[in-house]
Design a protein around this motif. Structure first.
Motif, mmCIF file in Angstrom:
data_model
loop_
_atom_site.group_PDB
_atom_site.id
_atom_site.type_symbol
_atom_site.label_atom_id
_atom_site.label_comp_id
_atom_site.label_asym_id
_atom_site.label_seq_id
_atom_site.Cartn_x
_atom_site.Cartn_y
_atom_site.Cartn_z
ATOM 1 N N LEU A 93 0.834 -1.129 0.068
ATOM 2 C CA LEU A 93 -0.119 -0.003 0.190
ATOM 3 C C LEU A 93 1.000 0.925 -0.224
ATOM 4 N N SER A 94 1.859 1.327 0.496
ATOM 5 C CA SER A 94 2.881 2.258 0.702
ATOM 6 C C SER A 94 3.452 2.401 -0.707
ATOM 7 N N PHE A 95 3.726 1.112 -1.469
ATOM 8 C CA PHE A 95 4.522 1.363 -2.777
ATOM 9 C C PHE A 95 3.410 1.922 -3.500
ATOM 10 N N VAL A 96 2.138 1.435 -3.378
ATOM 11 C CA VAL A 96 1.115 2.066 -4.384
ATOM 12 C C VAL A 96 1.013 3.719 -4.219
ATOM 13 N N LEU A 97 1.135 4.158 -2.828
ATOM 14 C CA LEU A 97 0.960 5.416 -2.816
ATOM 15 C C LEU A 97 2.338 6.263 -3.404
ATOM 16 N N LEU A 98 3.628 5.756 -3.150
ATOM 17 C CA LEU A 98 4.437 6.345 -3.985
ATOM 18 C C LEU A 98 4.472 6.436 -5.554
ATOM 19 N N LEU A 99 3.693 5.355 -6.179
ATOM 20 C CA LEU A 99 3.552 5.171 -7.445
ATOM 21 C C LEU A 99 2.264 6.439 -8.028
ATOM 22 N N GLU A 100 1.419 6.385 -7.023
ATOM 23 C CA GLU A 100 0.532 7.526 -7.647
ATOM 24 C C GLU A 100 1.008 9.004 -7.348
ATOM 25 N N LEU A 101 1.865 9.086 -6.507
ATOM 26 C CA LEU A 101 2.558 10.592 -6.406
ATOM 27 C C LEU A 101 3.338 10.641 -7.481
#
Length: 161
Positions: A93-101
């Motif tokens: 979930l943290s990785f997805v957040l970084l990808l979205e940013l």
């Protein structure tokens, strides 16, 4: 007595995490359906775009699948009380957040070049209007969509004045 309060609190966290992840599962399914709808409706505009740029709908589908899998893993981890699955869920979930940013920053940084690319491709397609039947269909489709949008805007303006 203290053990029971702790047990109730952990059970509450478990079901709360499961409920939140259920919402994310539904969100993933909705993102997948929006991506497939966009792909189906606006496939006719693919003639104006470079194949490397015609991926927003595909990107939505992939992101929806990732969110669905990650949220489902979090839900299963919460129900099974598996700390390993919950930790993997948190990291993903943290990785997805970084990808979205990163995607938001890239979209903002590349917006001018995408506008220029679209203008160039539309001009090239317009020069092929008489020669290429696919280009003719794409231009006619684009103009019908623009005409329909302008008609809705005019009706809105007239009704609100």
């Amino acid at each position: 007595m203290a053990a029971t309060h702790l047990d109730v609190g952990l059970r509450c966290i478990k079901y709360l995490l499961c409920a939140v992840n259920s919402l994310f599962v539904l969100t993933g399914v909705m993102i997948i359906s929006v991506g497939t709808t966009i792909y189906a409706v606006y496939e006719n505009f693919s003639h104006f775009l470079d194949p490397s740029y015609f991926s927003p709908a595909t990107l939505l589908i992939v992101v929806g699948i990732l969110i669905f899998i990650i949220a489902f893993m979090g839900c299963c981890g919460a129900l099974r009380e598996s700390t390993c699955m919950v930790l993997v869920f948190a990291v993903l979930l943290s990785f997805v957040l970084l990808l979205e940013l990163a995607a938001a920053i890239a979209a903002y940084a590349l917006q001018d070049s995408i506008k220029d690319l679209l203008a160039e491709k539309i001009n090239l397609t317009m020069h092929q209007y008489e020669k290429n039947e696919e280009a003719k269909f794409a231009i006619d489709f684009m103009q019908s969509r623009v005409r329909r949008s302008l008609h809705k805007i005019c009706v809105f303006i007239v009704l609100n004045h």
